[in-house]
Design an enzyme around this catalytic site. Structure first.
Site, PDB file in Angstrom:
ATOM      1  N   ASP A 187       0.829  -1.201   0.000  1.00 19.86           N
ATOM      2  CA  ASP A 187       0.000   0.000   0.000  1.00 19.86           C
ATOM      3  C   ASP A 187       0.870   1.260   0.000  1.00 19.86           C
ATOM      4  OD1 ASP A 187      -2.931   0.819   0.493  1.00 19.86           O
ATOM      5  OD2 ASP A 187      -1.842   1.975   2.015  1.00 19.86           O
ATOM      6  N   GLU A 197       1.518  -0.504  -5.024  1.00 20.82           N
ATOM      7  CA  GLU A 197       0.315   0.291  -5.255  1.00 20.82           C
ATOM      8  C   GLU A 197       0.688   1.761  -5.133  1.00 20.82           C
ATOM      9  OE1 GLU A 197      -3.496   2.358  -3.779  1.00 20.82           O
ATOM     10  OE2 GLU A 197      -1.762   1.924  -2.545  1.00 20.82           O
TER      11      GLU A 197
END
Lengths: 663, 663
Positions: free
Chosen positions: A385, A414
């Site tokens: 993330d 990401e």
């Protein structure tokens, strides 16, 4: 002098080489590596070169022996060599080049003989070189060379001697016994990280385990998630990515639609990690137990799928780290912990970790231990993330450490951020990366973007993963439009890129209600438990099933760098070819961008690339429908209808056409 | 861990950087150096950077202190910094960058204040940072910071405190006292070689001293050469390059028109160096004495010119080295020495030196001693004959050794060879290089070639020197054509490139009789003593005089990289602008390629580049004729006639136009 004055060959402009060799290039097992270099000597002597490669030594183990592969001259001082590696791991490669005195002599000998010049002294020069080679040869080589030297010294038939001196046998043996003490060695050992095939070819499906309960209003669990795995397997995916599965914080919990005040019954965002129930190594109690999780991992495996976990480093204010390791966070003068900010906005539910902490070494080790904890539970893929808001050298260290210790662990970055940072994350080791695919909408944008990804140095270290939607992003291309727009984005994602993924079941259910004024879903699943009919079928779901099958059966779709765009006479139609390394699987893909109206036009088939002659008839088979067409020209007509399938994936067949033409 | 975990800023893609910093870039004194890099941190904190540069340490001397210059943000993570160095020598440069916590805090403070958020804790965070800075500051800085800290801590007027916290004085002092322990340093020190201005701006004239006798049939000498220097100075040249002045070999001497058999009276080629009279440190007896040579060097100096010598490493078979150092040559099995060959062609008058000799160290030292010998006699420029047929690492070593020991020694590479080798010679240290100018003939070719030389990395290390002719080359562009072709090639050479040269007096006398079937002069001066009327004037000579004067008076013509091509509507007209670094000297040059017919057309003036507004009138002055024109549009008409001057060098003046328009 601290120089070897004999070195006469230059080895320059070696590719691939990322940032002077600071970062490895990436490949999967058996994937081609094309190394090129400018190699030349002074003067007119011939040069030759080999590629050297070997597995990189781990720790203190003994260095491996170099393997050799010859380079080929390509003109204008450019040389190239293709090779591949059939196991995973870190390998290094470099180049050795030398003045080839013997073939230089052979070349001169031939020209002088053809010009009728005296040969006696010339032949003796060759015999001398062979005598020098005898000293370097193995026993059998020595014997053979000695025999030839005697022939050259004693044979009075000049023509015979010249013919012998130029024979392939002598050339070969002189190559093998060449003097290796005066070779030039490229000044760096470059690195390639060879990964398992899934690094290059994968189909991802993301869902929220808490939304899998068959009973409306109930919180889903790993057990109820297990129950839907067969349906996901039927859709043909191979990676199942779960948002964070850890305990969700209570303090500053977000409510429905990202409300700053949550009601007591709101479940919170899974990305606000950590509560009194534990942190990154714990499981959110409502999802089940560690045993349930391991069972889910195994169930996925039994269906040829893998579970990918989310590695999101931020903490909620309730995370045990805040009390146990306060030195890993920033503290404000009023004694409160520093939360994430984008002034004047405050994100009090999330604490960033302080990478400038004096205690960074322990922090890094702890973060690494999280990854290792889940590897131990059977997880081999991590979706990271927002990696761009964490220290780059930390990622470089972490991924390298993991790669050295474990085989086949993959990391998806990401990061939707600025270009240089996207590139950096690829360079420092992320296996795959989210991309700008989501915001590319027309032919020009796609051609430019794919050209950047596949025709620049990026292709060596940045593996794109194309997502038409995520829990954070409902792009304009899908927003409030009908099913055809889902079909279009699906075909683009799954054929432009060998890695692609989607957030379900919202994608296959064609859900597209946006939060007003934002590229986001309204009533986002990030803040709610949802109830879905997981068995429901749609046309989009059917196309997913077909597309994933076609991707599995066609090698050409299993890499991204092989894309080449083809001309069309209609800007609403994008067309590209993909061919596998062996030139066996030849595809021509065409997609319409128009979700509302039919689009037709002519497209130019790259005949030469497909190995077809001008005016040679060929068959194209649409792998999405099974339809066959018989074409014989360079330009061909297609018509695509949003109410049908807005694209074709044609396989090109050179075989004799069917007698039943359809067009 | 062997890492500094605090490092959060990346410094990537630094330019200029040649082959990962292996080779220096080149500049002259006070010439601008533009360094760019991608500089960014993780997350959203602000970053800042400085360029560091210093003189490189010679030998064991103490390291110099770095000088600093701030970088400027240019967008998309790109930063740049311009600097220059006002003395010659080797300098190094690198980059330091850091997370700028203080300005990040200032930025957030302002946004929060504007949003009406509570300020108390925010201001204390800033006061804390300033307290940390106190520890790092000098006495006066400490005192000032302490004062501000007290104000921030005690002043109850929030608006005042915010205003103080954002003041330029605090920003500046916090910049000066920043924490330098957590900065990122670029991982290489890059090198720039700063040379004297003549490296970048020079006008060369080559002639054969043996052809300077006023008496026909007599061998010219250094004395008779001295007599023609004033005429060459009048033509405006600053470098006089002499073919080799050493004793010429007798064995296998070449006769007229490169005949393999010379008559006894033939003087031989000066490039077949060495006889019983000596080798590379001796003077050909017929030219005079060493004193005569030194006198010539001094006479040139008194006329603001320099003598450049030819450094041609090959030897004749009579060179003393052959007997004294047989190990520096290759020997054939029949006991004869190996001469140069391009099979089946033999060049028995020239022996190549064997760079693979086991005795290469002594060979290198001896070759270096030749250069030093002539430096000692006052020579500071060497034109190196065919450097590409000699070992590259030898040149790299030699030029570096000379540069470290002497100031201002320049080397011109006479290599007409393949592109990668031309580039290599520039990289390894040659000050200037011969080019493909001689074989570029039309607009497209020139635009492409100059773009390659000035818009690619080559501009950093390869300084072109444009020659319309040499004793070896009478190009097709001049061959058997009239005077206009000489004027055209002269204007192109002298305005496209800041370094140019010619072989005289054949050039200014428009001599152009080719040897049949070759791009060479017939009855080449390489094999004969010629007799010339050195005082003769021609239109070409007049234009040389004017052009050299214009080059000296116009800074914009004293560099090559500042060229930008302009559109014309006639492919026979080439047009380009050149502007100096200070934007004071603005030139627009147009040349016709047609030596036979008049050519006219329209050309597009780059108004914006010249600092002109649309429809603003401006004056152009043709520096070749003194004519003035009054223009006011972007597109303007010119007509060039081969019987006049086939080009214009316009200086652009923004001043009010003359009332007497001429057009």
């Amino acid at each position: 002098m601290n120089i070897d004055g004999h070195i006469r060959v230059s080895i320059d402009n070696v590719t691939p080489e990322i940032d002077c060799g600071k970062y490895p290039i990436k490949r999967v097992e058996n994937e081609e590596i094309l190394v090129t270099a400018d190699i030349f000597g002074d003067g007119h002597d011939k040069v030759d070169a080999v590629l050297l490669y070997r597995e990189k030594t781990k720790g203190k183990s003994k260095e491996k022996k170099w393997q050799e592969k010859p380079f080929t001259f390509k003109g204008n001082d450019k040389w190239s060599c293709k090779f591949s590696i059939d196991t995973t791991g870190f390998f290094e490669y470099t180049i050795e080049a030398w003045i080839d005195h013997f073939t230089t002599w052979q070349d001169g000998l031939k020209k002088k003989f053809d010009a009728g010049q005296p040969m006696e002294t010339e032949l003796l020069i060759g015999a001398q070189m062979m005598e020098e080679a005898i000293a370097r040869g193995a026993a059998s080589q020595k014997k053979q060379l000695q025999k030839w030297v005697e022939l050259l010294r004693n044979n009075k038939d000049t023509k015979d001697s010249v013919s012998l001196a130029l024979s392939p046998e002598i050339t070969q043996l002189m190559y093998e016994t060449r003097d290796r003490t005066k070779t030039s060695r490229y000044d760096k050992n470059l690195t390639v990280l060879v990964e398992r095939k899934r690094a290059l070819f994968s189909s991802w499906y993301e869902f929220f385990p808490r939304s899998t309960s068959p009973v409306e209003g109930e919180h889903g669990t790993f057990k109820t998630s297990e129950a839907i795995l067969p349906e996901i397997a039927r859709m043909g995916f191979d990676v199942i990515y779960l948002p964070p599965i850890h305990p969700i914080g209570r303090s500053f919990r977000k409510g429905i639609n990202n409300a700053t005040e949550a009601r007591p019954e709101d479940p919170g965002s899974p990305w606000a990690i950590g509560s009194e129930a534990g942190g990154h190594k714990a499981i959110h109690p409502e999802l089940g137990t560690m045993e349930d999780f391991v069972s889910l991992v195994n169930k996925a495996k039994s269906l040829d799928m893998e579970i990918a976990l989310d590695f999101a480093i931020q903490c909620s204010q309730d995370h045990p780290y805040v009390k146990d390791h306060p030195q890993w966070f920033n503290w404000r003068p009023d004694g409160t912990v520093q939360y994430a900010e984008n002034p004047p906005k405050k994100y009090q539910d999330v604490l960033p970790v302080n990478y400038e902490s004096a205690d960074w070494e322990n922090l890094w080790q702890e973060l690494k231990s999280i990854v290792e904890f889940w590897i131990d539970k059977g997880v081999r893929i991590f979706r990271v993330d927002n990696p761009h808001t964490k220290s780059f050298i930390f990622w470089e260290w972490l991924i390298k450490e993991i790669n050295l210790k474990y085989d086949g662990i993959l990391f998806l970055a990401e990061a939707f951020t600025r270009p240089r940072i996207m590139e950096k994350l690829g360079k420092i080791g992320f296996t795959q990366s989210y991309t700008y695919f989501t915001w590319r909408n027309n032919k020009k944008e796609f051609q430019e973007y794919l050209t950047e990804l596949t025709q620049t140095e990026m292709v060596e270290y940045f593996r794109p993963n194309f997502w038409p939607n995520t829990p954070d992003i409902l792009p304009i291309s899908l927003e409030n439009k009908g099913e055809p727009s889902f079909l279009i984005r699906l075909l683009l994602a799954g054929t432009l890129s060998s890695n692609y993924g989607m957030y379900g079941p919202l994608f296959e259910f064609n859900l597209n209600e946006a939060y007003p004024g934002k590229e986001e879903y309204t009533r986002s699943e990030k803040y709610e438990v949802k109830h879905w009919d997981w068995e429901k079928t749609t046309k989009t779901k059917d196309l997913i099933i077909t597309l994933n099958k076609v991707r599995k059966e066609n090698e050409a779709l299993q890499k991204t760098r092989n894309i080449e765009f083809c001309d069309t006479d209609n800007d609403q139609l994008i067309c590209y070819s993909k061919i596998d390394e062996d030139h066996q699987n030849k595809l021509l893909i065409v997609v319409s961008f128009d979700p509302q109206y039919s689009q037709s036009g002519w497209l130019k088939v790259p005949l030469k690339k497909f190995g077809l002659k001008d005016n040679e008839p060929f068959t194209v088979i649409d792998l999405l429908t099974g339809s066959k067409y018989f074409w014989e020209n360079e330009w061909n007509y297609v018509a695509l209808h949003p109410q049908g399938i807005p694209g074709h994936i044609f396989r090109i067949e050179q075989s004799e056409p069917d007698t039943t033409k359809t067009k």
